[in-house]
Design an enzyme around this catalytic site. Structure first.
Site, PDB file in Angstrom:
ATOM      1  N   ARG A   1      -8.020 -12.342  -9.505  1.00 38.32           N
ATOM      2  CA  ARG A   1      -8.064 -11.623 -10.794  1.00 38.32           C
ATOM      3  C   ARG A   1      -8.068 -12.613 -11.958  1.00 38.32           C
ATOM      4  O   ARG A   1      -8.795 -12.425 -12.934  1.00 38.32           O
ATOM      5  CB  ARG A   1      -6.862 -10.691 -10.941  1.00 38.32           C
ATOM      6  CG  ARG A   1      -6.660  -9.720  -9.792  1.00 38.32           C
ATOM      7  CD  ARG A   1      -7.448  -8.422  -9.937  1.00 38.32           C
ATOM      8  NE  ARG A   1      -7.140  -7.537  -8.820  1.00 38.32           N
ATOM      9  CZ  ARG A   1      -7.843  -7.460  -7.690  1.00 38.32           C
ATOM     10  NH1 ARG A   1      -8.933  -8.191  -7.529  1.00 38.32           N
ATOM     11  NH2 ARG A   1      -7.476  -6.633  -6.718  1.00 38.32           N
TER      12      ARG A   1
ATOM     13  N   GLU B   1       1.368   3.773   2.374  1.00 34.37           N
ATOM     14  CA  GLU B   1       0.000   3.587   1.878  1.00 34.37           C
ATOM     15  C   GLU B   1      -0.983   3.313   3.017  1.00 34.37           C
ATOM     16  O   GLU B   1      -1.147   2.169   3.445  1.00 34.37           O
ATOM     17  CB  GLU B   1      -0.059   2.421   0.873  1.00 34.37           C
ATOM     18  CG  GLU B   1      -1.471   2.203   0.335  1.00 34.37           C
ATOM     19  CD  GLU B   1      -1.582   1.075  -0.698  1.00 34.37           C
ATOM     20  OE1 GLU B   1      -0.601   0.350  -0.909  1.00 34.37           O
ATOM     21  OE2 GLU B   1      -2.664   0.927  -1.272  1.00 34.37           O
TER      22      GLU B   1
ATOM     23  N   LYS C   1       0.759   7.268  -0.630  1.00 33.23           N
ATOM     24  CA  LYS C   1      -0.217   6.600  -1.508  1.00 33.23           C
ATOM     25  C   LYS C   1      -1.541   6.489  -0.766  1.00 33.23           C
ATOM     26  O   LYS C   1      -1.806   5.502  -0.071  1.00 33.23           O
ATOM     27  CB  LYS C   1       0.319   5.216  -1.889  1.00 33.23           C
ATOM     28  CG  LYS C   1      -0.653   4.372  -2.702  1.00 33.23           C
ATOM     29  CD  LYS C   1       0.023   3.177  -3.358  1.00 33.23           C
ATOM     30  CE  LYS C   1      -0.984   2.270  -4.023  1.00 33.23           C
ATOM     31  NZ  LYS C   1      -0.380   1.289  -4.922  1.00 33.23           N
TER      32      LYS C   1
ATOM     33  N   SER D   1      -6.228   3.055  -6.621  1.00 36.16           N
ATOM     34  CA  SER D   1      -7.553   3.138  -7.251  1.00 36.16           C
ATOM     35  C   SER D   1      -8.628   2.509  -6.367  1.00 36.16           C
ATOM     36  O   SER D   1      -9.776   2.957  -6.381  1.00 36.16           O
ATOM     37  CB  SER D   1      -7.560   2.535  -8.653  1.00 36.16           C
ATOM     38  OG  SER D   1      -7.196   1.184  -8.686  1.00 36.16           O
TER      39      SER D   1
ATOM     40  N   GLY E   1     -10.774   0.140  -6.161  1.00 40.67           N
ATOM     41  CA  GLY E   1     -12.095  -0.377  -6.506  1.00 40.67           C
ATOM     42  C   GLY E   1     -12.926   0.598  -7.310  1.00 40.67           C
ATOM     43  O   GLY E   1     -14.063   0.306  -7.686  1.00 40.67           O
TER      44      GLY E   1
ATOM     45  N   SER F   1      -0.820   5.390  -8.519  1.00 39.90           N
ATOM     46  CA  SER F   1      -0.123   4.128  -8.272  1.00 39.90           C
ATOM     47  C   SER F   1      -1.218   3.069  -8.317  1.00 39.90           C
ATOM     48  O   SER F   1      -1.635   2.531  -7.305  1.00 39.90           O
ATOM     49  CB  SER F   1       0.571   4.161  -6.901  1.00 39.90           C
ATOM     50  OG  SER F   1       1.139   2.898  -6.621  1.00 39.90           O
TER      51      SER F   1
ATOM     52  N   ARG G   1      -5.676  -2.175 -10.028  1.00 39.69           N
ATOM     53  CA  ARG G   1      -6.845  -2.548 -10.824  1.00 39.69           C
ATOM     54  C   ARG G   1      -7.132  -1.562 -11.956  1.00 39.69           C
ATOM     55  O   ARG G   1      -7.473  -1.959 -13.071  1.00 39.69           O
ATOM     56  CB  ARG G   1      -8.078  -2.681  -9.923  1.00 39.69           C
ATOM     57  CG  ARG G   1      -8.100  -3.983  -9.161  1.00 39.69           C
ATOM     58  CD  ARG G   1      -9.041  -3.928  -7.979  1.00 39.69           C
ATOM     59  NE  ARG G   1      -8.480  -3.168  -6.857  1.00 39.69           N
ATOM     60  CZ  ARG G   1      -9.074  -3.010  -5.682  1.00 39.69           C
ATOM     61  NH1 ARG G   1     -10.270  -3.538  -5.493  1.00 39.69           N
ATOM     62  NH2 ARG G   1      -8.493  -2.351  -4.726  1.00 39.69           N
TER      63      ARG G   1
HETATM   64  P1  13P Z   1      -5.512  -0.665  -6.513  1.00 37.70           P
HETATM   65  O1  13P Z   1      -5.183   0.517  -7.399  1.00 37.70           O
HETATM   66  O2  13P Z   1      -6.126  -1.820  -7.245  1.00 37.70           O
HETATM   67  O3  13P Z   1      -6.234  -0.262  -5.267  1.00 37.70           O
HETATM   68  O4  13P Z   1      -4.121  -1.252  -6.059  1.00 37.70           O
HETATM   69  C1  13P Z   1      -3.157  -0.399  -5.599  1.00 37.70           C
HETATM   70  C2  13P Z   1      -2.370  -1.062  -4.549  1.00 37.70           C
HETATM   71  O5  13P Z   1      -1.177  -1.180  -4.676  1.00 37.70           O
HETATM   72  C3  13P Z   1      -3.055  -1.531  -3.343  1.00 37.70           C
HETATM   73  O6  13P Z   1      -2.121  -1.824  -2.369  1.00 37.70           O
END
Ligand code: 13P
Length: 344
Positions: A32, A181, A223, A265, A267, A293, A296
């Site tokens: 990043r 997640e 998530k 998110s 991508g 959550s 990016r």
């Molecule tokens: P992104 O929203 O960028 O996908 O990141 C969330 C995240 O915590 C990925 O593990």
């Protein structure tokens, strides 16, 4: 203990609020920073994250919790205040990423398993002592290219969901809310139907594993990815279709006892991630809170505005506050493109 877990879980997905994922590993934050031409030193990482955590209005009004990386939970601000204290005093809840990343899965070429269970009990105790009230573990499921239906394999899904359940059980033992997640990646050329099918299989499997692991679903947050076509798919989808398919899969798989779903998110562009969450909350009629959550999608704009220059701090904080506000509205189904344009 369960009462406390439920309370934290509910606060994480409170109306109008969602989570800031600021838990990029060393490699990811370097990537990043490379894109904004900033060297990834410990001090730069600290300054950047401190700037986000000191965005007072957003942290109080929209950011229910912040996921930190191991380095950050131990770091102090320039004035010596632990970053965890800055987050907590702002009215947000500190959390911690505890997985050790996705590693090649033996016997399943091209697929990964997320590691980090060894010693996790002890690490969770340490993080709780440092102020974390919730944790995150990310399983990564990739979809085969060119219509290859062998990927993901049942084996890769099974071992990853099993690890998520073992992680969640350890979190509960230590009084931390697990963010579970299971991310189905949007890399690749698959269409939205294939993402829908794989996401459904992954979610069915993870809730089965969570049941075997005796997890009280009231004390966790899911998530997931949204159901979207692969980035390289020839057929992209409308926000309405994405929202409708995502809701269908969630309704088919996620028990009512789960208090909230906070999307990653993954991508999508920042405005796409906001718009799609908003459509889902406009449709409504689901038993869980639908929140965010985002990593990016919350940070791309402030990173660009900051670009490593102290004099850009106010602009970067304004960009972060704007994304937080837009996503807060999306959790209520009250976002609109007009509000988006009224930007920072
Ligand atoms: P992104 O929203 O960028 O996908 O990141 C969330 C995240 O915590 C990925 O593990």
């Amino acid at each position: 203990m369960l009462h406390d877990l439920c309370d934290i879980a509910q606060r994480l997905v409170a109306p109008g609020k969602g989570i800031l994922a600021a838990d990029e590993s060393g490699g990811t934050i370097k990537k990043r920073f490379d894109s904004i031409k900033v060297t990834s030193t410990e001090e730069n990482r600290r300054d950047y994250r401190e700037m986000l955590f000191r965005t007072a209005d957003a942290m109080r009004d929209q950011i229910s919790g912040v996921i930190l990386y191991d380095e950050t939970i131990r770091q102090k601000a320039a004035d010596g205040t632990p970053l965890v204290d800055i987050i907590a005093r702002a009215g947000s809840i500190p959390g911690i990423k505890v997985d050790a990343g996705a590693k090649s899965l033996a016997g399943a070429p091209g697929e990964t398993v997320t590691e980090g269970l060894d010693g996790l009990r002890e690490r969770l105790a340490l993080y709780a002592e440092k102020g974390a009230r919730f944790a995150k573990w990310r399983a990564v499921i990739d979809i085969g290219r060119g219509g290859d239906r062998a990927m993901p394999s049942d084996y890769a899904v099974k071992v990853n969901m099993h690890a998520l359940a073992r992680y969640a059980a350890l979190c509960h033992e230590k009084g931390l809310v697990p963010i579970v997640e299971p991310e189905v990646l949007m890399d690749g050329d698959h269409d939205i139907g294939r993402c829908e099918e794989v996401t459904e299989f992954v979610l069915k499997t993870v809730f089965q594993e969570l049941y075997y692991a005796r997890i009280k679903l009231e004390g966790m947050v899911l998530k997931p990815n949204m159901v979207v076509p692969g980035k390289k798919s020839a057929k992209q989808a409308s926000d309405a279709e994405i929202a409708e398919k995502t809701l269908r899969v969630l309704k088919a798989c996620v028990p009512v006892a789960v208090p909230g779903i906070a999307f990653l998110s993954g991508g999508q562009s920042d405005v796409e991630a906001t718009a799609r969450l908003n459509v889902m909350n406009t449709i409504g009629g689901v038993p869980w809170r639908l929140s965010f959550s985002y990593g990016r999608a919350l940070q791309a704009a402030p990173q660009k505005a900051w670009s490593g220059r102290p004099e850009n701090k106010a602009a970067a904080q304004a960009a972060f506050a704007h994304r937080a506000e837009m996503n807060g509205l999306a959790t209520l189904g009250k976002w609109s493109p007009e509000l988006e344009k009224k930007a920072a």
